[in-house]
Design a protein around this motif. Structure first.
Motif, PDB file in Angstrom:
ATOM      1  N   GLY A 152       0.839  -1.190   0.000  1.00 39.11           N
ATOM      2  CA  GLY A 152       0.000   0.000   0.000  1.00 39.11           C
ATOM      3  C   GLY A 152       0.869   1.232   0.000  1.00 39.11           C
ATOM      4  N   GLU A 153       0.336   2.331   0.499  1.00 39.30           N
ATOM      5  CA  GLU A 153       1.073   3.594   0.510  1.00 39.30           C
ATOM      6  C   GLU A 153       0.862   4.305   1.849  1.00 39.30           C
ATOM      7  N   ILE A 154       1.898   5.000   2.284  1.00 42.86           N
ATOM      8  CA  ILE A 154       1.747   5.828   3.477  1.00 42.86           C
ATOM      9  C   ILE A 154       1.550   7.276   3.052  1.00 42.86           C
ATOM     10  N   ALA A 155       0.863   8.013   3.910  1.00 44.37           N
ATOM     11  CA  ALA A 155       0.557   9.419   3.640  1.00 44.37           C
ATOM     12  C   ALA A 155       1.499  10.302   4.450  1.00 44.37           C
ATOM     13  N   LEU A 156       2.221  11.178   3.756  1.00 43.11           N
ATOM     14  CA  LEU A 156       3.194  12.064   4.397  1.00 43.11           C
ATOM     15  C   LEU A 156       2.812  13.519   4.136  1.00 43.11           C
ATOM     16  N   ILE A 157       2.848  14.314   5.191  1.00 45.09           N
ATOM     17  CA  ILE A 157       2.510  15.740   5.081  1.00 45.09           C
ATOM     18  C   ILE A 157       3.768  16.553   5.361  1.00 45.09           C
ATOM     19  N   ASP A 158       4.096  17.449   4.450  1.00 53.26           N
ATOM     20  CA  ASP A 158       5.236  18.352   4.627  1.00 53.26           C
ATOM     21  C   ASP A 158       4.789  19.499   5.541  1.00 53.26           C
ATOM     22  N   LEU A 159       5.201  19.433   6.801  1.00 54.14           N
ATOM     23  CA  LEU A 159       4.747  20.437   7.782  1.00 54.14           C
ATOM     24  C   LEU A 159       5.390  21.793   7.551  1.00 54.14           C
ATOM     25  N   VAL A 160       6.568  21.811   6.933  1.00 54.35           N
ATOM     26  CA  VAL A 160       7.252  23.093   6.705  1.00 54.35           C
ATOM     27  C   VAL A 160       6.403  23.990   5.817  1.00 54.35           C
ATOM     28  N   HIS A 161       5.765  23.377   4.789  1.00 50.39           N
ATOM     29  CA  HIS A 161       4.971  24.171   3.844  1.00 50.39           C
ATOM     30  C   HIS A 161       3.474  23.962   4.033  1.00 50.39           C
ATOM     31  N   PHE A 162       3.103  23.253   5.091  1.00 47.87           N
ATOM     32  CA  PHE A 162       1.676  22.978   5.309  1.00 47.87           C
ATOM     33  C   PHE A 162       0.946  24.253   5.731  1.00 47.87           C
ATOM     34  N   ASP A 163      -0.207  24.502   5.086  1.00 51.27           N
ATOM     35  CA  ASP A 163      -1.007  25.689   5.389  1.00 51.27           C
ATOM     36  C   ASP A 163      -2.466  25.334   5.138  1.00 51.27           C
ATOM     37  N   MET A 164      -3.327  25.637   6.090  1.00 52.68           N
ATOM     38  CA  MET A 164      -4.735  25.290   5.975  1.00 52.68           C
ATOM     39  C   MET A 164      -5.515  26.238   5.073  1.00 52.68           C
ATOM     40  N   LYS A 165      -4.827  27.235   4.510  1.00 50.18           N
ATOM     41  CA  LYS A 165      -5.526  28.183   3.646  1.00 50.18           C
ATOM     42  C   LYS A 165      -5.817  27.521   2.293  1.00 50.18           C
ATOM     43  N   THR A 172      10.660  11.963  17.778  1.00 49.35           N
ATOM     44  CA  THR A 172      12.060  11.729  18.124  1.00 49.35           C
ATOM     45  C   THR A 172      12.746  13.065  18.358  1.00 49.35           C
ATOM     46  N   ASP A 173      13.940  13.012  18.882  1.00 49.15           N
ATOM     47  CA  ASP A 173      14.649  14.243  19.228  1.00 49.15           C
ATOM     48  C   ASP A 173      15.057  15.060  18.008  1.00 49.15           C
ATOM     49  N   THR A 174      15.135  14.426  16.843  1.00 49.47           N
ATOM     50  CA  THR A 174      15.573  15.155  15.641  1.00 49.47           C
ATOM     51  C   THR A 174      14.481  16.053  15.080  1.00 49.47           C
ATOM     52  N   LYS A 175      13.228  15.809  15.485  1.00 54.15           N
ATOM     53  CA  LYS A 175      12.064  16.553  14.985  1.00 54.15           C
ATOM     54  C   LYS A 175      11.921  16.475  13.469  1.00 54.15           C
ATOM     55  N   ALA A 176      12.487  15.412  12.867  1.00 58.36           N
ATOM     56  CA  ALA A 176      12.339  15.231  11.426  1.00 58.36           C
ATOM     57  C   ALA A 176      10.945  14.737  11.079  1.00 58.36           C
ATOM     58  N   GLU A 177      10.341  13.959  11.973  1.00 57.42           N
ATOM     59  CA  GLU A 177       9.043  13.368  11.670  1.00 57.42           C
ATOM     60  C   GLU A 177       8.273  13.139  12.965  1.00 57.42           C
ATOM     61  N   ALA A 178       6.968  13.172  12.854  1.00 59.03           N
ATOM     62  CA  ALA A 178       6.075  12.796  13.960  1.00 59.03           C
ATOM     63  C   ALA A 178       4.939  11.988  13.366  1.00 59.03           C
ATOM     64  N   PHE A 193       4.858  15.000   8.908  1.00 59.29           N
ATOM     65  CA  PHE A 193       3.908  14.209   9.692  1.00 59.29           C
ATOM     66  C   PHE A 193       3.525  12.966   8.899  1.00 59.29           C
ATOM     67  N   ASN A 194       3.628  11.814   9.553  1.00 58.16           N
ATOM     68  CA  ASN A 194       3.317  10.534   8.937  1.00 58.16           C
ATOM     69  C   ASN A 194       1.912  10.123   9.352  1.00 58.16           C
ATOM     70  N   LEU A 195       0.994  10.120   8.385  1.00 55.64           N
ATOM     71  CA  LEU A 195      -0.386   9.754   8.670  1.00 55.64           C
ATOM     72  C   LEU A 195      -0.599   8.236   8.683  1.00 55.64           C
ATOM     73  N   GLY A 196       0.440   7.480   8.395  1.00 55.77           N
ATOM     74  CA  GLY A 196       0.311   6.024   8.406  1.00 55.77           C
ATOM     75  C   GLY A 196      -0.056   5.456   7.048  1.00 55.77           C
ATOM     76  N   MET A 197      -0.175   4.127   6.998  1.00 53.69           N
ATOM     77  CA  MET A 197      -0.371   3.438   5.721  1.00 53.69           C
ATOM     78  C   MET A 197      -1.837   3.194   5.413  1.00 53.69           C
ATOM     79  N   ALA A 198      -2.160   3.306   4.131  1.00 55.88           N
ATOM     80  CA  ALA A 198      -3.474   2.907   3.623  1.00 55.88           C
ATOM     81  C   ALA A 198      -3.273   1.595   2.861  1.00 55.88           C
ATOM     82  N   PRO A 199      -3.663   0.458   3.449  1.00 54.34           N
ATOM     83  CA  PRO A 199      -3.458  -0.830   2.784  1.00 54.34           C
ATOM     84  C   PRO A 199      -4.128  -0.878   1.420  1.00 54.34           C
ATOM     85  N   PRO A 217      -1.944  14.594   1.251  1.00 58.25           N
ATOM     86  CA  PRO A 217      -0.556  14.235   1.552  1.00 58.25           C
ATOM     87  C   PRO A 217       0.199  13.794   0.301  1.00 58.25           C
ATOM     88  N   ARG A 218       1.462  13.558   0.495  1.00 61.48           N
ATOM     89  CA  ARG A 218       2.287  12.891  -0.529  1.00 61.48           C
ATOM     90  C   ARG A 218       2.286  11.399  -0.198  1.00 61.48           C
TER      91      ARG A 218
END
Length: 865
Positions: free
Chosen positions: A640-653, A740-746, A781-787, A829-830
């Protein structure tokens, strides 16, 4: 009562199917061995009037010009084989540097044609090479499917056309009515023409739930020409080696195509014996069997062994010259170096077979007369007997060489070196010594490629290897019977030790081989005893958590559950977490820690699983790990595929997020409040969280899951932040965060809400989580996998799609996965693919079943939900 009986029957049927799947390779190996035994008996009867000296005479009478022509046609055939891969890549819309494609295809066919089985086969080599060149597993599977289908359809079309043209002649050879042959050929051509017409525009057809995109007219026409050229060139290799005969080339082409087809269908390694039997049955009325046997031996050497030797020599030249030319050529040379273990392993296998066969055939009298002058008989006898055992040793070492074991390298080097010396002591076997010298040089030059520290003899041989060894020994037995068919058996033969007595020498060598091979087979079948590694100790869990917090992958925090076993790298800076169910050792996601250690950690895990009597599988791995998995002989299947959100450029507008903004606004109007509680703040609210969790489980009639999901256990929940939603001060929803401490992903794990929570509460919760993480400086942000996401339109591996779809529909029922894709898509997401890597398709189905049981808490947990 009828329902209970039906359930019992279904359970028994499921058990039988599982047993068949589990022991499928053993069943196929036994079936191949049985087919070979029947064919070998047929060949022995066909050659009843033929003598070994007559075959040698036929070999000697073959002119050098015929051998040169055969080598030329072999080269033309391999050019066509390279074009198979080139056309396949063009069909899937991928362009790769032609030198790299040519090197991959040449080595894949040189190896695949020679051994025809197991992890050394052409498909495994393509997975190793093309994954390094950037192709996804789906694309590689489509390349392999295209090549396989093209060869099969080309073989059918060429044989049908040749049969249609020369039906009376072929019918006379086979003893059937030419009308039936022409009708069958016409039917085959009609079906192929229908497929050609249906696919004229690259049409996708569906059959019984399977989908397949047929090649368009241009691709199909081009591939037909390539296939016809390949088969014609390969057939010409054998045809020019035949003595003068009234059998025309079109007639011979039809017989050759049928023989190749039966060889492929037999599943016997390299079609050994099956191909020869069909050719002899088809041409024995027109060509003397002794001459035909001589031509077939030369054909095997020129078309199968010569390309393998040429590939090895080219590899050595490349390594020794440190080739640095044009970038594309240099890349191709580097790729050839990556494939060196498979190539050298195949050469070791072939030379091991050569040593075994040479032990059952007589040495030239002139060589024995010369040796009798300078050497005592015991030395000659000992060298002859031990050379056969060294042949078996090289076959065993070949498996380890393919896996890059340093122990296998030492065993192969020592065995080949001793066999090289024995080649002069048992007979003046210059050609044999030369080939062994080539293997020794190849091993020395590529010593760096065999860098995996593992014992060769702790690795049990699989069913395909045991079946291959059995086929080799059975062939040696048939050769022994053929060579000495005029020698009457007597018990005294075993004790005759004379330079001139060759039959006793061959008997003793074969007996020693059978004893050694039997001991090897028993050792492999009885070992390894199935064992399970221990659960991690507290100190190991602390070490794993420390490694997790220092790297980027947030979902590695699942290690905190403590329900998975751990395998650390030698440095202790990386680890794999895994579970065991049945014979499946299933690693969860990519290794965690230092990326440079991942490839060897993958190998370490696969070797540990094999030692423990299990099959290694990697569940939910990223594309970055595919090359490492291919290196240990594992194939990848998309999950399947996992859904990834780029928080740096994420905007609810913007209009895309209008619905989410409305959910957030409605939640505020309804009185919802969002907050994040740090681990040290969770003590006072953990009872409230448990109440929400218990209510959610009861409402959904679900049980806690494990392995790839977290469960509500206080130690686990209290170890990471928790996002909560309150209504009038009461917690109505929460999600545990993994960071994690690197703050690369949550990412999130447990997501629970109360049955009376307002509609849209989960949307409100996720919007709050994203805003919070963005403000805290997290990058993704990792939204997890969609089987099953992205699998519905796959054109390759339709059987896998069906099996995977059925299993995940079953999993959907138990894990509440329905609607996940739609929910995650709200956040635009990507999508990134995730895979299951395992040894083969059957292993993938079994591994998925075992994953289901691991997540559900065993069979009872799955059934009871």
């Amino acid at each position: 009562m009828s329902d209970e009986k039906s359930a019992v029957v279904e359970d028994r049927a499921s058990h039988v199917v599982r047993l068949l799947l589990t022991y499928r390779l053993y069943i196929l190996g036994a079936a191949s061995l049985l087919v070979f035994a029947l064919v070998a008996f047929g060949i022995y009867r066909l050659t009843d009037e033929v003598r070994y000296d007559e075959v040698l005479a036929a070999l000697a009478d073959t002119p050098w010009s015929a051998m040169v022509l055969a080598a030329l046609f072999t080269g033309l055939s391999f050019v066509a084989l390279i074009l198979y891969d080139s056309n396949a890549l063009d069909h899937i819309g991928r362009r790769l540097p032609f030198p790299s494609v040519a090197v991959t295809a040449f080595i894949a066919y040189a190896v695949g044609n020679t051994v025809g089985f197991g992890p050394l086969s052409g498909g495994a080599i393509r997975f190793r090479a093309y994954s390094r060149l950037g192709l996804s597993p789906g694309e590689i599977a489509r390349v392999i499917a295209f090549v396989t289908l093209s060869f099969g359809l080309g073989l059918l079309s060429v044989s049908a056309l040749a049969t249609l043209a020369v039906a009376p002649r072929v019918a006379g050879i086979l003893g059937v009515d030419p009308l039936w042959l022409r009708a069958l050929a016409a039917l085959v051509l009609l079906v192929l023409a229908g497929l050609f017409y249906m696919g004229r525009n690259g049409r996708v057809i569906g059959i019984g739930g399977f989908s397949l995109r047929l090649p368009d007219s241009r691709t199909a026409s081009r591939q037909f020409l390539v296939s016809a050229f390949d088969i014609a060139a390969a057939a010409s290799v054998l045809y020019v080696l035949l003595p003068e005969t009234h059998v025309g080339w079109p007639t011979f082409l039809a017989v050759y195509a049928v023989a190749i087809g039966f060889g492929v269908l037999s599943h016997v390694p390299a079609g050994l014996g099956v191909f020869e039997a069909v050719v002899m049955a088809g041409l024995s009325n027109a060509i003397g069997i002794d001459q035909l046997l001589g031509s077939l031996v030369l054909y095997r050497l020129i078309y199968y062994v010569l390309p393998l030797l040429l590939a090895t020599v080219l590899l050595l030249v490349t390594e020794m010259r440190q080739l640095v030319l044009k970038p594309q050529v240099a890349d191709a040379a580097q790729l050839a170096g990556k494939l060196a273990p498979a190539l050298i392993a195949t050469l070791a296998l072939v030379l091991g077979v050569m040593l075994i066969f040479s032990s059952v055939v007589p040495s030239p009298d002139s060589d024995l007369d010369f040796l009798s002058t300078y050497l005592p008989l015991p030395i000659v006898e000992g060298a002859h007997f031990l050379s056969s055992l060294l042949g078996l040793l090289l076959i065993v070492a070949a498996r380890g060489l393919g896996q890059r074991l340093d122990g296998a390298w030492w065993v192969a080097l020592a065995g080949a070196s001793v066999a090289f010396a024995f080649a002069f002591l048992k007979a003046i076997a210059v050609f044999e010594a030369g080939l062994l010298a080539l293997l020794i040089v190849a091993l020395l030059v590529n010593a760096r490629a065999f860098d995996r520290h593992s014992s060769l003899f702790k690795q049990a041989l699989g069913p395909s290897w045991l079946a291959a060894i059995a086929v080799v020994l059975a062939t040696a037995f048939v050769i022994l019977l053929f060579v000495y068919r005029d020698t009457e058996y007597a018990h005294e033969l075993w004790w005759q030790f004379e330079f001139s007595e060759e039959a006793p020498r061959g008997l003793r060598a074969l007996l020693g081989l059978c004893i050694a091979a039997s001991a090897l087979a028993l050792s492999s079948l009885l070992r390894p005893a199935h064992f399970r590694t221990d659960a991690p100790a507290a100190a190991e869990l602390e070490q794993a958590v420390a490694v997790t917090m220092a790297q980027d992958g947030a979902d590695a925090n699942l290690v905190r559950m403590g329900d998975k076993r751990l395998l650390f790298s030698p440095s202790g800076r990386s680890y794999i977490m895994y579970g065991i169910h049945g014979r499946s050792w299933i690693a969860l996601a990519d290794p965690v820690g230092i990326e440079e250690e991942f490839a060897e950690l993958v190998w370490q895990f696969a070797a540990t699983a094999r030692t423990g009597g299990g099959r290694a599988a990697f569940y939910q791995i990223s594309p970055a790990l595919l090359a490492a998995c291919a290196d240990v002989g594992l194939r990848a299947f998309k999950l399947g595929e996992i859904a990834l959100i780029d928080l740096v450029h994420f905007d609810m507008k913007g209009s895309r997020f209008a619905n989410l903004r409305q959910s957030a606004s409605r939640g505020l109007r309804d009185g919802l409040a969002f907050s994040v509680a740090r681990p040290e703040e969770l003590g006072p609210i953990v009872a409230d969280l448990r109440a929400v969790s218990d209510g959610w489980l009861a409402h959904h009639n679900a049980k806690e899951k494990t392995f790839s999901l977290g469960a509500f256990e206080e130690g686990y929940v209290l170890s990471q932040p928790v996002a909560v939603v309150r209504l009038e001060g009461r917690i109505v929803a929460f999600a545990t965060l993994m960071v994690t401490d690197t703050k690369a992903e949550a990412t999130v794990d447990l997501m629970r809400f109360a049955s009376d929570a307002p509609k849209g509460t989960m949307d409100f919760l996720f919007v709050g989580i994203l805003d919070y993480l963005k403000a805290q400086g997290y990058r993704q942000f990792n939204l997890g996998m969609a089987p099953l996401s992205g699998m519905a339109r796959r054109e390759a591996a339709p059987v896998w799609d069906r099996v995977g779809g059925a299993l995940f529909e079953h999993g959907e029922r138990f894990y509440n996965f329905k609607g996940l894709r739609a929910f995650k898509s709200k956040f635009h997401p990507r999508w990134e693919p995730r895979y299951l890597a395992v040894s083969n398709g059957t292993g993938a189905a079994l591994a998925l079943m075992d994953v289901t049981f691991l997540i559900g808490g065993g069979v009872k947990g799955v059934i009871s939900k």
